[in-house]
Every structure is written in structure tokens, then in C-alpha cells.
Scaffold this motif. Structure first.
Motif, PDB file in Angstrom:
ATOM      1  N   HIS A  81       0.730  -1.262  -0.058  1.00 43.30           N
ATOM      2  CA  HIS A  81       0.022  -0.128  -0.109  1.00 43.30           C
ATOM      3  C   HIS A  81       0.951   1.393  -0.212  1.00 43.30           C
ATOM      4  N   ARG A  82       1.912   1.357   0.920  1.00 47.01           N
ATOM      5  CA  ARG A  82       2.638   2.514   1.007  1.00 47.01           C
ATOM      6  C   ARG A  82       3.702   2.721  -0.112  1.00 47.01           C
ATOM      7  N   LEU A  83       4.134   1.580  -0.600  1.00 45.37           N
ATOM      8  CA  LEU A  83       5.200   1.869  -1.834  1.00 45.37           C
ATOM      9  C   LEU A  83       4.213   2.411  -3.033  1.00 45.37           C
ATOM     10  N   ILE A  84       3.150   1.837  -3.190  1.00 47.07           N
ATOM     11  CA  ILE A  84       2.215   2.269  -4.288  1.00 47.07           C
ATOM     12  C   ILE A  84       2.016   3.816  -4.107  1.00 47.07           C
ATOM     13  N   GLU A  85       1.650   4.056  -2.724  1.00 43.08           N
ATOM     14  CA  GLU A  85       1.182   5.643  -2.772  1.00 43.08           C
ATOM     15  C   GLU A  85       2.329   6.524  -2.995  1.00 43.08           C
ATOM     16  N   GLY A  93       2.428  12.163 -10.422  1.00 40.33           N
ATOM     17  CA  GLY A  93       1.590  13.554 -10.115  1.00 40.33           C
ATOM     18  C   GLY A  93       0.692  13.581  -9.265  1.00 40.33           C
ATOM     19  N   TYR A  94       0.198  12.500  -8.640  1.00 38.07           N
ATOM     20  CA  TYR A  94      -0.976  12.500  -7.524  1.00 38.07           C
ATOM     21  C   TYR A  94      -0.392  13.274  -6.562  1.00 38.07           C
ATOM     22  N   SER A  95      -1.537  13.835  -5.856  1.00 36.57           N
ATOM     23  CA  SER A  95      -1.201  14.446  -4.594  1.00 36.57           C
ATOM     24  C   SER A  95      -1.307  13.645  -3.396  1.00 36.57           C
ATOM     25  N   TRP A  96      -0.830  13.943  -2.426  1.00 38.22           N
ATOM     26  CA  TRP A  96      -1.030  13.114  -1.129  1.00 38.22           C
ATOM     27  C   TRP A  96      -2.399  12.693  -0.755  1.00 38.22           C
ATOM     28  N   ASP A  97      -3.141  13.644  -0.902  1.00 38.36           N
ATOM     29  CA  ASP A  97      -4.597  13.386  -0.460  1.00 38.36           C
ATOM     30  C   ASP A  97      -5.263  12.485  -1.494  1.00 38.36           C
ATOM     31  N   GLU A  98      -4.843  12.190  -2.772  1.00 38.47           N
ATOM     32  CA  GLU A  98      -5.398  11.382  -3.787  1.00 38.47           C
ATOM     33  C   GLU A  98      -5.283   9.890  -3.706  1.00 38.47           C
ATOM     34  N   ARG A 127       9.485   5.519   3.991  1.00 39.47           N
ATOM     35  CA  ARG A 127       8.259   6.164   4.436  1.00 39.47           C
ATOM     36  C   ARG A 127       7.338   6.509   3.420  1.00 39.47           C
ATOM     37  N   ASP A 128       5.935   6.770   3.516  1.00 37.73           N
ATOM     38  CA  ASP A 128       5.260   7.082   2.473  1.00 37.73           C
ATOM     39  C   ASP A 128       5.054   8.500   2.366  1.00 37.73           C
ATOM     40  N   PRO A 129       4.231   9.173   1.724  1.00 33.99           N
ATOM     41  CA  PRO A 129       3.987  10.611   1.552  1.00 33.99           C
ATOM     42  C   PRO A 129       3.241  11.206   2.825  1.00 33.99           C
ATOM     43  N   HIS A 130       2.721  10.349   3.685  1.00 32.30           N
ATOM     44  CA  HIS A 130       1.947  10.858   4.999  1.00 32.30           C
ATOM     45  C   HIS A 130       3.021  10.314   6.163  1.00 32.30           C
ATOM     46  N   ILE A 163       1.077  12.316   9.401  1.00 36.31           N
ATOM     47  CA  ILE A 163      -0.285  12.954   9.358  1.00 36.31           C
ATOM     48  C   ILE A 163      -1.198  11.740   8.611  1.00 36.31           C
ATOM     49  N   SER A 164      -2.104  11.451   9.504  1.00 40.03           N
ATOM     50  CA  SER A 164      -3.182  10.527   9.090  1.00 40.03           C
ATOM     51  C   SER A 164      -3.706  10.804   7.942  1.00 40.03           C
ATOM     52  N   ASP A 165      -3.926   9.564   6.908  1.00 41.34           N
ATOM     53  CA  ASP A 165      -4.322  10.024   5.486  1.00 41.34           C
ATOM     54  C   ASP A 165      -5.907   9.563   5.670  1.00 41.34           C
ATOM     55  N   ARG A 166      -6.606   9.529   6.732  1.00 38.08           N
ATOM     56  CA  ARG A 166      -7.949   8.988   6.721  1.00 38.08           C
ATOM     57  C   ARG A 166      -9.009  10.028   6.184  1.00 38.08           C
ATOM     58  N   ASP A 167      -8.609  11.427   6.245  1.00 37.63           N
ATOM     59  CA  ASP A 167      -9.598  12.520   5.610  1.00 37.63           C
ATOM     60  C   ASP A 167      -8.565  13.162   4.583  1.00 37.63           C
ATOM     61  N   PRO A 168      -8.967  13.087   3.376  1.00 42.25           N
ATOM     62  CA  PRO A 168      -8.362  13.843   2.415  1.00 42.25           C
ATOM     63  C   PRO A 168      -8.593  15.371   2.552  1.00 42.25           C
ATOM     64  N   MET A 169      -9.928  15.911   2.732  1.00 40.89           N
ATOM     65  CA  MET A 169     -10.011  17.179   3.080  1.00 40.89           C
ATOM     66  C   MET A 169      -8.970  17.751   3.959  1.00 40.89           C
ATOM     67  N   LEU A 170      -8.794  17.195   5.157  1.00 41.91           N
ATOM     68  CA  LEU A 170      -8.139  17.445   6.316  1.00 41.91           C
ATOM     69  C   LEU A 170      -6.632  17.719   5.608  1.00 41.91           C
ATOM     70  N   LEU A 171      -5.977  16.605   4.814  1.00 48.74           N
ATOM     71  CA  LEU A 171      -4.712  17.006   4.183  1.00 48.74           C
ATOM     72  C   LEU A 171      -4.665  18.135   3.463  1.00 48.74           C
ATOM     73  N   ARG A 172      -5.650  18.245   2.557  1.00 47.77           N
ATOM     74  CA  ARG A 172      -5.530  19.447   1.598  1.00 47.77           C
ATOM     75  C   ARG A 172      -5.313  20.648   2.414  1.00 47.77           C
ATOM     76  N   HIS A 173      -6.228  20.724   3.567  1.00 49.01           N
ATOM     77  CA  HIS A 173      -6.369  21.772   4.399  1.00 49.01           C
ATOM     78  C   HIS A 173      -4.950  22.285   5.019  1.00 49.01           C
ATOM     79  N   LEU A 174      -4.517  21.247   5.578  1.00 48.17           N
ATOM     80  CA  LEU A 174      -3.123  21.357   6.177  1.00 48.17           C
ATOM     81  C   LEU A 174      -1.908  21.725   5.222  1.00 48.17           C
ATOM     82  N   GLU A 175      -1.941  21.140   4.232  1.00 46.68           N
ATOM     83  CA  GLU A 175      -0.921  21.357   2.922  1.00 46.68           C
ATOM     84  C   GLU A 175      -1.095  22.868   2.763  1.00 46.68           C
TER      85      GLU A 175
END
Length: 230
Positions: A81-85, A93-98, A127-130, A163-175
């Protein structure tokens, strides 16, 4: 060659492991059902099957814990999972929330040969993007001694470790607020009367963080050491 398991089994052990990866509260069947979005009765039946397969131990109405075989399978799936992310972010070019949902699909489909090639192409990231650690091929995993940001003392300087990746909206906000993995923060303190948690960025700007953010950000002092789990 590792034993092959159905997708559902792989998902279950991964969620069980992830629940206690960054905190010590054990997972119960009701919590597991909520995390998976399934009926409690269905989860209870599946946990019984996992126990028969030697992947978990479970006392009725108690915690669900992984056996050594269950832990090995969970780490194998987390590595995928984390290598793929990381691959999706660095090469497509994916962002960390996607990336989470994409990785949920691809982790069951890629061959071990392709996964190892991806690992080498990425330079064997740890480590992965999160900020979640990527297990090695041998199942070892190194995790920083991090704690939730809200536990940091006033005036301390910390570095965001995860940073937990459970909420994509929170990731976008924090970034957008300038807070990502490896961001150094000075803890200014809480506002009085239950107010927000104030941190200062390297730019000198201050940010007011709410409880949802504080429950999702792990930080470490810059001198913190890591521990290895096998």
C-alpha cells in the motif's frame, strides 16, 4: 513463496495492524466494523474465520490481536500500500490526498516482482507521503518515537513525523496552511477557555489547529530516536 489470501482477509489484517501502529488502544470487533464500514455481525464472523486460519486471536467481547502470521501478512500488505502511494506521488503527479483509494485497489493486483521493481526505482523509501513507515522486504519496520501534536509542551519545537491519511479534506487543508511531513513547528500553546492549539511555522506565521487536526498529526522532537519492530 508467501501464502495467498483472499482480498478481504488482507484488508482485515491490515486494518487491525494499522489501528495500533501509532497508539496502544486495542481494536475490538465494533471498532473494526466501523473502520471497515461493515455490519458488526459480519465482522464477528470474519474474525472467527481469521482465528481458524491462525491470523488473529480474539476473546468474545474483547480485543482482536494479530498472531505472528497475521502480523507478517499485515506488514506485507502495508508495504504494498505505502510503496504504491509513494510511487503515485513521485511518478504520476498524484497529490498526497488522492493516493489512498488508488492504493487500496492496486495493492491486491501487483505482482511481487513488479512491487520490488517499484521499490528499487524509488530508491527503497522508508516512509510514504504521509510519514507512515514502509516495511522492508524482510518484514522489519522502523517507526519514529512520535506522539500526537496535542501532547507537545508549550514552547517546544517539534517536527511533523506523520499525518493520518483518513481524511483527504484535512490533508488538503493542512497543506494549504503550510503543514506537511517534516514541517518544524514551535508550540505556542492553547488559547484560553478551550480555544485552539497555536503553532508557529518556520516562516513566523501562526496557525490555529482544531481537535480534528490534533488527532491526526504526530510529531517528534528533532533528537528523537527510532525503534525497530519485526
Amino acid at each position: 513463496m508467501p501464502t495467498s489470501y483472499p482480498t478481504a482477509v488482507e484488508d482485515y489484517v491490515k486494518v487491525i495492524y494499522s489501528h495500533t501502529e501509532w497508539q496502544d488502544q486495542p481494536i475490538t470487533t465494533s471498532v473494526l466494523a466501523a473502520r471497515l464500514g461493515l455490519a458488526a455481525s459480519s465482522v464477528t464472523e470474519m474474525v472467527k474465520k481469521l482465528a481458524v486460519q491462525g491470523l488473529v486471536e480474539h476473546v468474545p467481547y474483547g480485543a482482536v490481536t494479530l498472531t505472528p502470521d497475521g502480523t507478517a501478512l499485515a506488514l506485507r500488505m502495508l508495504r504494498r500500500h505505502r510503496l504504491i502511494e509513494t510511487w503515485l506521488v513521485q511518478h504520476f503527479g498524484y497529490s498526497w490526498d488522492e493516493v489512498h483509494d488508488e492504493a487500496e485497489i492496486l495493492e491486491h493486483a501487483l505482482s511481487d516482482r513488479l512491487l520490488d521493481a517499484i521499490d528499487e526505482e524509488l530508491g527503497c523509501p522508508v516512509r510514504d507521503p504521509h510519514g507512515d513507515p514502509i516495511p522492508g522486504r524482510d518484514g522489519t519496520i522502523s517507526r519514529p518515537e512520535a506522539a500526537l501534536l496535542g501532547a507537545a509542551s508549550e514552547g517546544s519545537t517539534v517536527t511533523v513525523a506523520r499525518i493520518s491519511d483518513r481524511d483527504p479534506m484535512l490533508l488538503r487543508h493542512l497543506e494549504a496552511e503550510g503543514i506537511t511531513v517534516d514541517t518544524a513547528l514551535v508550540v505556542v500553546g492553547r488559547q484560553p477557555f478551550g480555544g485552539g492549539f497555536i503553532v508557529r511555522l518556520p516562516t513566523g506565521e501562526e496557525r490555529d489547529l482544531g481537535e480534528q487536526a490534533l488527532e491526526s498529526i504526530w510529531a517528534t522532537r528533532q533528537s528523537s530516536q527510532t525503534r525497530e519492530i519485526s
